[in-house]
Each structure stands twice: as structure tokens, then as C-alpha cells.
Design an enzyme around this catalytic site. Structure first.
Site, mmCIF file in Angstrom:
data_model
loop_
_atom_site.group_PDB
_atom_site.id
_atom_site.type_symbol
_atom_site.label_atom_id
_atom_site.label_comp_id
_atom_site.label_asym_id
_atom_site.label_seq_id
_atom_site.Cartn_x
_atom_site.Cartn_y
_atom_site.Cartn_z
ATOM 1 N N LYS A 56 -5.364 -1.846 -3.726
ATOM 2 C CA LYS A 56 -4.578 -1.019 -4.657
ATOM 3 C C LYS A 56 -4.912 -1.469 -6.080
ATOM 4 C CE LYS A 56 0.351 0.129 -5.408
ATOM 5 N NZ LYS A 56 1.720 -0.132 -4.934
ATOM 6 N N SER B 186 4.349 4.156 -4.006
ATOM 7 C CA SER B 186 3.319 4.319 -4.991
ATOM 8 C C SER B 186 1.900 4.082 -4.469
ATOM 9 C CB SER B 186 3.573 3.354 -6.152
ATOM 10 O OG SER B 186 3.458 2.005 -5.724
ATOM 11 N N SER C 4 6.839 0.895 -1.554
ATOM 12 C CA SER C 4 5.500 1.435 -1.825
ATOM 13 C C SER C 4 4.449 1.150 -0.773
ATOM 14 C CB SER C 4 4.987 0.902 -3.155
ATOM 15 O OG SER C 4 5.542 1.658 -4.182
#
Ligand code: GLN
Length: 486
Positions: A79, A154, A178
């Protein structure tokens, strides 16, 4: 054999045994990216040359019978809110679009030391603030199951990359859901470890008392394998827990042991907030546990309803302080031709931060300002303690709590973007877990009428990852949702 169908563990074993070359696995991943990522939009950056060079190195080590790490040759995504010395670390924000970190996050270092091949960095809501990845300042990501829907957030890019087989697993972060919520929307497994279990050094801070790094993977076993690699004390992160208190285990070897005398708590009142099809699948999952000998008990969590309110005060307060460093001086974007130094700050921030990030900075600054601190921030901290005590009481009676990961399946792009409160409610089941600091996992447990995956969330006491993974594995062994969800 289709290389891309393999799990991390299977691929690693085949590479180590000389049956598959890491170069071939890496090439297959990049072909998949070239075929699909224009539409899915999971990656912000990819490192093809570097990845193939690393893969070649691993293959050579194996051919020369040299020792290799736990993830030798396995292509993994990261990420884009974890610092890497290669490529940019953008947090999907215009303010960091050209930021190059001088160091690697500890979790990234550990992946490299385990001989993983880093494929690229994935899209997210700007600074990990959001539940759909629609707040990314850089690009759009869609759900691989249905391109008109969000991948969750997210970590939508990371979850979409795993689900679309554009990597074998991803390193992700979870502040309020997330990892788990995108796992649920994309039909994969996602583990948020106990706060302190994995070093946050080099994870760009959002809500420092809530943030935690963990894996997104195809199944529970792979979550265990990745946790083996990234867990452990780090002197660079004072909140990472020492290994006497929280020993690092060989979770991969332990994961298939069946948990004995299993007691599972459910909170019937919480089911009211979820869609019918989600509740139905979760109830079926509970029946599967029951038929394999678990005792199911009903409990109450009286403060759970206040979790969203408390979280959006605490997370925004911490964010407003953490994001003060993006000032046009220290990092990233700087406005052109400012009239004075005040404009350096205000215009740089105004030009390069997105609406949701600005909203949260304002909310957090307000909650921390004198005169409002007691009424909002302090009260939220007290509520956080009450939520924590709900969990303590639950774990005195049961080994884990089971509930949906999200009240709905993946929603349509644009469906909630005009209503931040509706978006915040997408995290209703995940947020309390971060407030309490305990570990939680989401695993696929069914599909709705549109064939969209449904996630089952299992929550365990602090540092009980071994039990948590075993409980999740028990379900995975009895069903095949993990194999059919993508
Ligand atoms: N959706 C939550 C938020 O917007 C959680 C995000 C996260 O876990 N990073 O804050």
C-alpha cells in the site's frame, strides 16, 4: 498448473523446490497487470525491472542451494502509505506525489529480508482516509468483481490487486477497517494484528494510536505466513511490543491446529444494522461453527454504538496533528510565487490536499482546541475506554466475537461520495476493534444476489493471533469461499 492460481505458501514451496521459477511467477504477475490494471486501477506505481532482477537473484540462490527467506520469490504489493527507498511514497496525495523516502518502513525491510519480490505500490484513499478509495487524489480503483462498484477502502488498491491476481498478497494498513473492509468487498482475507504487534516505523501516520500494518491475502494461511514475516519488536517504534510480552510465533505451522473447546460470542443487536443477505451469510457461518463443536453465546456490547462518534473524533484529532508536517516546507508540493510565508503554508496545503483530508484536519483541530477539548476529545477518550471494557468483558466469556465485517457488500462508485456520514457508517463493525487495539480478521463467507462477496469478521483478545487464525482457518477448511471468491 496456473501460476496465478497459487497461494503465497504454495508458490513459495514450489519456488523453493525448484518446480517454479520466481522469474516466471513475476512475469505472469506483470502480464496480468498489463492486461487488467488499466481498467481496475489498483497500482500507483510498479517496479517491473527491479522485481524481475530480484526474482532472478532468488532463482539463482535456490539453484546454488543457498538459504532463502520465508517469502522467497513471491510477488507482493505494498500500500502506498509505507515508505520505500524505491519509487515514490505518495499516500495517494498530490502533496506527496513526488516524495521519495530516504528509508524503508520496517515492515518493508522485513519483506525484503524474507526475499519477497516487490511488485509495486497500490492506490488508497488519500492518507488512508476513507472507505471506498474514492478519496484518492491520484486515481480511481474499481472492484474486480464489478467495475461499477468500489473496492472498499482505504486499501482498495491492495485488495483489488490481490483479488485480480496482480500480486500474491499485499502489505496494508488498518486504522478503522482499511484492511478488513476492502478484504470483505473484494472476497479475500485481511488481518489487522493487535496494536503493537507490527512496527509502524515508516508507515505514514494517520491516527497513530489506531494505525496497524497487516496482510491482505488469498486465504488465512497466507495471512499467517505474512504475519510470521512482519511481526516483532522494533526499537524504532516505541509502541511496538517487546517479544517477551508478545512472542513472535510460527503462525503458519500453528494455523491448522483445531481450536479446542471453542466458545464464540455473538452480539445479536448488532445484526440489525446490516443488510439481510449479509446477516444471512454470517448466521450460516455461525451454524458451521456450531456444527463443528463450538459453543455459541449471546452477549451485549453496550458501548459499541458510540464507536463511530468516538473514532471520528480521535482519528481526526490525531490526523490534524500528524498532517501538520505537510506545510510546503518540509515535504512535497510547494505553491508557486507565494506572497509571504503564511501563503507558503496555506496555499501549498490548499492546492494539494483533498476535500476529505481538509475536512478531517478541520474536525480534528476543532476537537483539540481549548474550550472544546473536554467536551469532544476527552469525552471520546473516555468512550474509547468503555468500548475497550466491553471487549474485555466479552473475552472473559468467549474466545472470540463473530460479526459481519461490513453492513453491506461493495456499493456503487459515487453512491456515498456526497454524504460523508453515510461513508463513515460503512465502518460500523470494524472501528471498535481499532479503538480497543485488539486483532481482527475478515474472511469471505458468501455472496449476495449480485454475486458480490460477503465478509465474516472474527475478533480476538490482544495478542491472541494464533487462536484468531486457527478459528478463521477452521471455517476456511469447512467451506470453499476463499477459493471461489475471485
Ligand atoms: N474508513 C476509516 C476512515 O476513513 C478507516 C480508514 C483506515 O482504516 N485507514 O478513517
Amino acid at each position: 498448473m496456473q501460476i496465478l492460481e497459487l497461494t503465497c505458501r504454495q508458490l513459495r514451496d514450489k519456488i523453493a523446490g525448484g518446480e517454479v521459477k520466481s522469474v516466471d511467477a513475476t512475469t505472469a504477475v506483470f502480464e496480468q497487470i498489463e492486461k487488467h490494471d488499466r481498467q481496475i486501477g489498483a497500482y500507483i506505481s510498479t517496479f517491473k525491472e527491479q522485481a524481475l532482477a530480484k526474482a532472478k537473484q532468488v532463482d539463482e540462490k535456490i539453484a546454488a542451494k543457498k538459504p532463502v527467506g520465508l517469502l522467497a520469490g513471491v510477488p507482493i504489493a505494498i500500500k502506498d502509505n509505507m515508505c520505500t527507498t524505491f519509487g515514490a511514497t505518495t499516500c495517494a496525495s498530490k502533496i506527496l506525489e513526488n516524495f521519495h523516502s530516504p528509508y524503508n518502513a520496517t515492515a518493508v525491510e522485513k519483506l525484503l529480508a524474507a526475499d519477497a519480490v516487490i511488485v509495486g505500490k497500490t492506490n488508497l484513499d488519500e492518507f488512508a482516509m476513507g472507505s471506498s478509495t474514492e478519496n484518492s487524489g491520484l486515481k480511481k480503483t474499481v472492484n474486480p468483481h464489478d467495475f461499477s462498484r468500489v473496492p472498499g477502502g482505504s486499501s482498495g488498491g491492495a485488495a483489488a490487486a490481490v483479488a485480480a491476481k496482480m500480486c500474491f498478497a499485499a502489505l496494508s494498513s488498518d486504522t478503522g477497517g482499511s484492511i478488513r473492509q476492502p478484504a470483505s468487498f473484494c472476497g479475500i482475507a485481511g488481518l489487522k494484528p493487535t496494536y503493537g504487534r507490527v512496527s509502524r516505523y515508516g508507515l505514514v501516520a494517520y491516527g497513530s494510536s489506531l494505525d496497524q500494518i497487516g496482510p491482505l491475502a488469498k486465504n488465512v494461511e497466507d495471512c499467517a505466513l505474512l504475519l510470521d514475516v512482519i511481526a516483532g519488536h522494533d526499537e524504532k517504534d516505541s509502541t511496538s511490543v517487546d517479544e517477551k510480552t508478545a512472542p513472535v510465533r510460527d503462525w503458519l505451522s500453528a494455523v491448522n491446529n483445531k481450536p479446542q473447546n471453542l466458545k464464540i460470542a455473538i452480539v445479536p443487536e448488532l445484526f440489525k444494522g446490516a443488510d439481510g443477505e449479509v446477516v444471512e451469510s454470517v448466521k450460516k457461518a455461525i451454524e458451521i461453527y456450531k456444527s463443528s463443536g463450538a459453543e455459541i453465546i449471546e452477549i451485549k456490547m453496550p458501548h459499541f454504538d458510540y464507536a463511530i462518534a468516538a473514532y471520528y473524533l480521535i482519528a481526526t484529532a490525531e490526523a490534524s496533528s500528524n498532517l501538520a508536517r505537510y506545510d510546503g516546507v518540509h515535504y512535497g508540493h510547494r505553491t508557486k510565487n507565494p506572497a509571504d510565508y503564511i501563503e507558503v503554508y496555506s496555499k501549498s496545503r490548499d492546492e494539494a490536499l483533498g476535500d476529505e483530508v481538509k475536512r478531517r484536519i478541520m474536525l480534528g483541530t476543532y476537537a483539540l482546541s481549548s474550550g472544546y477539548y473536554d467536551a469532544y476529545y476527552l469525552k471520546a477518550l473516555k468512550v474509547r475506554n468503555l468500548i475497550r471494557s466491553d471487549f474485555t468483558a466479552a473475552f472473559a466469556k468467549a474466545d472470540c466475537i463473530v460479526m459481519p465485517t461490513s453492513p453491506t457488500t461493495a456499493f456503487k462508485l459515487g453512491e456515498k461520495t456526497n454524504d460523508p456520514l453515510q461513508m463513515y457508517l460503512a465502518d460500523i463493525y470494524t472501528i471498535a476493534v481499532n479503538l480497543a487495539g485488539v486483532p481482527g480478521i475478515s474472511i469471505p463467507c458468501g455472496f449476495d444476489k449480485n454475486n458480490l462477496p460477503i465478509g465474516l469478521q472474527i475478533i480476538a483478545p490482544a495478542f491472541a493471533e494464533e487462536k484468531l487464525l486457527q478459528i478463521a482457518m477452521l471455517f476456511e477448511n469447512k467451506t470453499d469461499f476463499c477459493k471461489t471468491a475471485f
